[in-house]
Design a protein around this motif. Structure first.
Motif, PDB file in Angstrom:
ATOM      1  N   GLN A 186      -6.662  37.935 -57.454  1.00 32.42           N
ATOM      2  CA  GLN A 186      -7.849  38.149 -58.284  1.00 32.42           C
ATOM      3  C   GLN A 186      -7.510  38.021 -59.759  1.00 32.42           C
ATOM      4  N   ILE A 187      -7.753  36.854 -60.301  1.00 29.78           N
ATOM      5  CA  ILE A 187      -7.394  36.583 -61.692  1.00 29.78           C
ATOM      6  C   ILE A 187      -8.186  37.409 -62.693  1.00 29.78           C
ATOM      7  N   ASP A 188      -9.275  38.048 -62.241  1.00 31.87           N
ATOM      8  CA  ASP A 188      -9.976  38.972 -63.141  1.00 31.87           C
ATOM      9  C   ASP A 188      -9.016  40.007 -63.696  1.00 31.87           C
ATOM     10  N   PHE A 189      -8.063  40.432 -62.850  1.00 31.38           N
ATOM     11  CA  PHE A 189      -7.302  41.645 -63.157  1.00 31.38           C
ATOM     12  C   PHE A 189      -5.822  41.438 -63.442  1.00 31.38           C
ATOM     13  N   HIS A 221     -10.423  49.081 -56.791  1.00 27.75           N
ATOM     14  CA  HIS A 221     -10.996  48.086 -55.882  1.00 27.75           C
ATOM     15  C   HIS A 221     -10.118  46.847 -55.793  1.00 27.75           C
ATOM     16  N   TYR A 222      -9.361  46.567 -56.871  1.00 24.52           N
ATOM     17  CA  TYR A 222      -8.412  45.450 -56.804  1.00 24.52           C
ATOM     18  C   TYR A 222      -7.289  45.769 -55.815  1.00 24.52           C
ATOM     19  N   SER A 223      -6.715  46.963 -55.943  1.00 24.43           N
ATOM     20  CA  SER A 223      -5.607  47.343 -55.054  1.00 24.43           C
ATOM     21  C   SER A 223      -6.042  47.333 -53.595  1.00 24.43           C
ATOM     22  N   ASP A 279     -11.822  35.584 -67.180  1.00 23.57           N
ATOM     23  CA  ASP A 279     -13.236  35.643 -66.827  1.00 23.57           C
ATOM     24  C   ASP A 279     -13.492  34.654 -65.690  1.00 23.57           C
ATOM     25  N   PRO A 280     -13.651  35.149 -64.475  1.00 24.89           N
ATOM     26  CA  PRO A 280     -13.749  34.218 -63.328  1.00 24.89           C
ATOM     27  C   PRO A 280     -14.993  33.327 -63.390  1.00 24.89           C
ATOM     28  N   ALA A 338     -10.812  21.522 -53.182  1.00 25.82           N
ATOM     29  CA  ALA A 338     -11.736  22.594 -53.554  1.00 25.82           C
ATOM     30  C   ALA A 338     -11.567  23.022 -55.015  1.00 25.82           C
ATOM     31  N   GLY A 339     -10.315  23.158 -55.471  1.00 30.43           N
ATOM     32  CA  GLY A 339     -10.075  23.701 -56.809  1.00 30.43           C
ATOM     33  C   GLY A 339     -10.459  25.173 -56.846  1.00 30.43           C
ATOM     34  N   PRO A 340     -10.413  25.830 -58.004  1.00 27.89           N
ATOM     35  CA  PRO A 340      -9.889  25.319 -59.273  1.00 27.89           C
ATOM     36  C   PRO A 340      -8.367  25.184 -59.274  1.00 27.89           C
ATOM     37  N   LEU A 341      -7.833  24.626 -60.358  1.00 26.21           N
ATOM     38  CA  LEU A 341      -6.388  24.579 -60.533  1.00 26.21           C
ATOM     39  C   LEU A 341      -5.869  26.003 -60.753  1.00 26.21           C
ATOM     40  N   ASN A 342      -4.671  26.291 -60.266  1.00 24.26           N
ATOM     41  CA  ASN A 342      -4.095  27.628 -60.503  1.00 24.26           C
ATOM     42  C   ASN A 342      -3.258  27.636 -61.780  1.00 24.26           C
TER      43      ASN A 342
END
Lengths: 452, 452
Positions: free
Chosen positions: A68-71, A299-301, B185-186, B202-206
């Motif tokens: 989850q790149i948000d966090f 919630h991430y964990s 920001d997802p 599918a993407g996105p790039l990581n």
């Protein structure tokens, strides 16, 4: 060049996992949130590890956004390219990068790691993974993840093709005689003519034999298929054992499997995953741990733990223990290593989900040791002496700070006890992994140097 | 950051082709025969070129042994890994590497060049090739080379997927706020959901947006399919024109094709291949050329020329002119650029095969200029003023010596004439290629900086 070590030496890799293994590490006041895409950050880590005489830098990888790149940061920079940058800024430390056998071609992987071995003067290693997640599959034309057995069958053939390509130039194929004009002896460069179930590769590689002959092969599988691949081909294995007994059994099992392929007990080094949170006192270390955990959104964990276990997040409740009937992960999300490690952890401690998250320190299932440098050195020495591991794949809570604390505090204790090198004696990573066999009656084959 | 150049500036890339473009360069007394696999050799070349204010280092590539290794070096080290090493040892110079669209996956290429862009601070470029030779096909599961149209259809879709992946993170997607805990920001990271004839991604790039936004795209096709790909996507093109008139026509044609895609005349820089043999006097330069040619075995040169023309070696006779009925190369060996260039060369001079080999200086069809620094500077200035090229992809006879001679002798003349930079004004390779458009009314889009 190879010094004969008077006694077994342990091996230490640094897992240069962006800001550190704790998902909130990037939020520390001393952290740079952009570190995960900053080459200078990784170079700094490698130089600290080299000052601490570590065996190698290890880079994990993935072929999709699987967290989850948000966090939190993700593995973003491609390992072989990043390791080449690190190679240029270091002299001794090994360089192990992850690459997937499911979403690459063996010829390309043989060349990239062969090239890394050339540019680093014999320090390259390839961590073989099969990539179990769906987002990665969907970046490579698939709607589903190939099933576990299929992935490992492909990985095994893939590895054999790569090894054959690395061997396709004899050591003495390069002539380079300006007088006769003979550049290479083509009789000493061989087609491999591989035709298998997954690959058809003519060869030879368009790259002369690299300093190590072949880059070191590393693997982390804990499933039966993973162990079978490791037993045949790996020279180092990353394990995720939680207890001493489990680790001893794992290593013994791997040795037995390797023996069935004619490989001696020293042909494979077992490096156990070891997450560290260091403090000047034990209570300071615990406070550091708690402060880090408090910065991870609950919630991430929860979602992350559910991902590790391969269940929907709503199957877990924070204040209950894990459900008894967790299904073994199937083809689509089978990360067996972490699944088993996490289950073992939870059951050993009869933890609630909330407690489990704290005990894992937000990590993915690797063993976490929280304490003083002395306590961590004791733990390492105990595992090493008991035959639970040949060394460790270190995952400090925060990078580079947690590594600096380890190098300043733990390494001198290990050196004083005579179980860790004080200087680099070997030129290549292969020699370094082999060196601890000196005087232990290990097989000699692996110590042979191949210089193109 | 972008300085406004008072007048058009030419662009210079160094083609770091192992020991140099003449096949016997490795036999020179000052040469190290092992240079082709020595990272220090390439770093030396890059540093000399950087001292000479070159735009970029260019690395060719192949995915098989496609030349006679008995007699000469080959492209061996994989470009993205080697360029990362060079990035660490340089500050300004661009880093352009070749990778094949036929034998890679777009997700992997997007990541590798994106990573190179991150580790180099915005200096990466990708030279898109489709790989026309049979030995490469046979290293990737095929018995035949995919035909020309098929290769280019795949290359076009491949390029579009790579560009979409590079765009999958908005410039402002990365937040990195330790207080709120918001990392990315997802909403600003987008799936690409590509489904085409060749790829489903599918993407996105990581990987977050790199310093250049996207690495610079380079292409070298001279066939209709190659030109079409270049007109749509390339930001620089390597041409192989032999005469001024031909070069002007080529560049005009490319501009017209680009205009059909709404791209202005400055959106694509045409860099002509230029092989140089430099001497203090013209006769010294010719003696140098002759000495180098005399060190190439005749049967090797004959086989190489036959390979370029796609005919069996025994179809050519050293003391006769080329056969009149040479067939256009088909799907299996269609290197149209060099085929046409070589034919043009031969017919313009009514050369025998032996003379043609000497005129080509053993090269693969690129234009060879033999002379003093002043003569070479005149030639370059003439082509540039006539609109035959925006710059050159330099191929010195020997490396690093021939490049050092160029930097010491030719570059100061070009600078004195005001057509070549004396300092690096731009931060990224993209800005550098765009800079010469300043005051020329070019499109603005390309000058926009994307910093992640």
């Amino acid at each position: 060049m190879t010094a004969i070590s008077p006694r077994p030496q342990l091996h230490l890799n640094i897992n240069a996992l962006h800001s550190g293994f704790v998902p909130s590490a990037w939020r520390r006041p001393e952290a740079d949130p952009r570190a995960f895409v900053d080459v200078a950050h990784y170079v700094r880590i490698a130089r600290i590890a080299e000052a601490g005489k570590f065996d190698a830098v290890f880079l994990a990888d993935s072929a999709a956004i699987v967290d989850q790149i948000d966090f939190r940061p993700i593995t973003a920079l491609e390992p072989t390219v990043l390791l080449a940058s690190i190679a240029a800024a270091t002299t001794h430390i090994g360089l192990i990068g992850t690459a997937s056998t499911s979403y690459n071609e063996p010829y390309n992987i043989a060349r990239r790691f062969g090239t890394l071995d050339h540019v680093s003067g014999g320090r390259a290693g390839w961590n073989i993974v099969t990539t179990a997640d769906l987002p990665s599959a969907r970046n490579f034309g698939r709607d589903t993840v190939p099933d576990h057995a299929e992935r490992y069958a492909r990985a095994t053939e893939f590895t054999e093709v790569v090894k054959a390509l690395w061997r396709s130039w004899d050591d003495d194929a390069f002539v380079g005689d300006p007088i006769s004009g003979r550049f290479v002896d083509p009789q000493r460069v061989h087609a491999i003519a591989h035709e298998g179930r997954y690959f058809k590769v003519a060869g030879p590689l368009n790259l002369p034999r690299s300093p190590q002959g072949s880059p070191v092969l590393v693997q982390a599988g804990a499933s039966a298929d993973g162990l079978a691949l490791a037993a045949r081909h790996a020279e180092a294995v990353f394990s995720a054992s939680q207890s001493l007994e489990e680790a001893i059994a794992y290593r013994r099992d791997l040795h037995a499997r390797a023996a069935a392929h004619g490989r001696g007990p020293h042909a494979i080094k077992v490096l156990a995953g070891l997450a560290t949170i260091i403090g000047a006192t034990e209570s300071e270390a615990r406070r550091r741990r708690d402060a880090l955990i408090d910065q991870i959104p609950e919630h991430y964990s929860l979602a992350r733990l559910a991902g590790t276990l391969g269940v929907p997040a709503d199957a877990l409740e924070l204040d209950r223990t894990l459900p008894d009937d967790l299904p073994l992960p199937g083809g689509g999300n089978g990360n067996h290593t972490f699944f088993h490690a996490t289950l073992a952890r939870a059951r050993a401690g009869r933890h609630t989900v909330r407690e489990l998250i704290r005990t894992l320190a937000g990590g993915g299932g690797h063993r976490v040791v929280v304490g003083t440098p002395e306590q961590i050195a004791d733990d390492i020495a105990q595992w090493f002496a008991a035959g639970a591991a040949d060394g460790f794949n270190l995952m400090p809570d925060c990078l580079p700070g947690g590594l600096q604390d380890f190098v300043d505090g733990v390494v001198p204790i290990l050196q004083k006890r005579g179980i860790f090198r004080t200087e680099y004696d070997e030129t290549t990573l292969r020699e370094r992994f082999a060196a601890s066999r000196a005087g232990e009656g290990g097989d000699v084959g692996m110590r042979q140097r191949h210089v193109a």
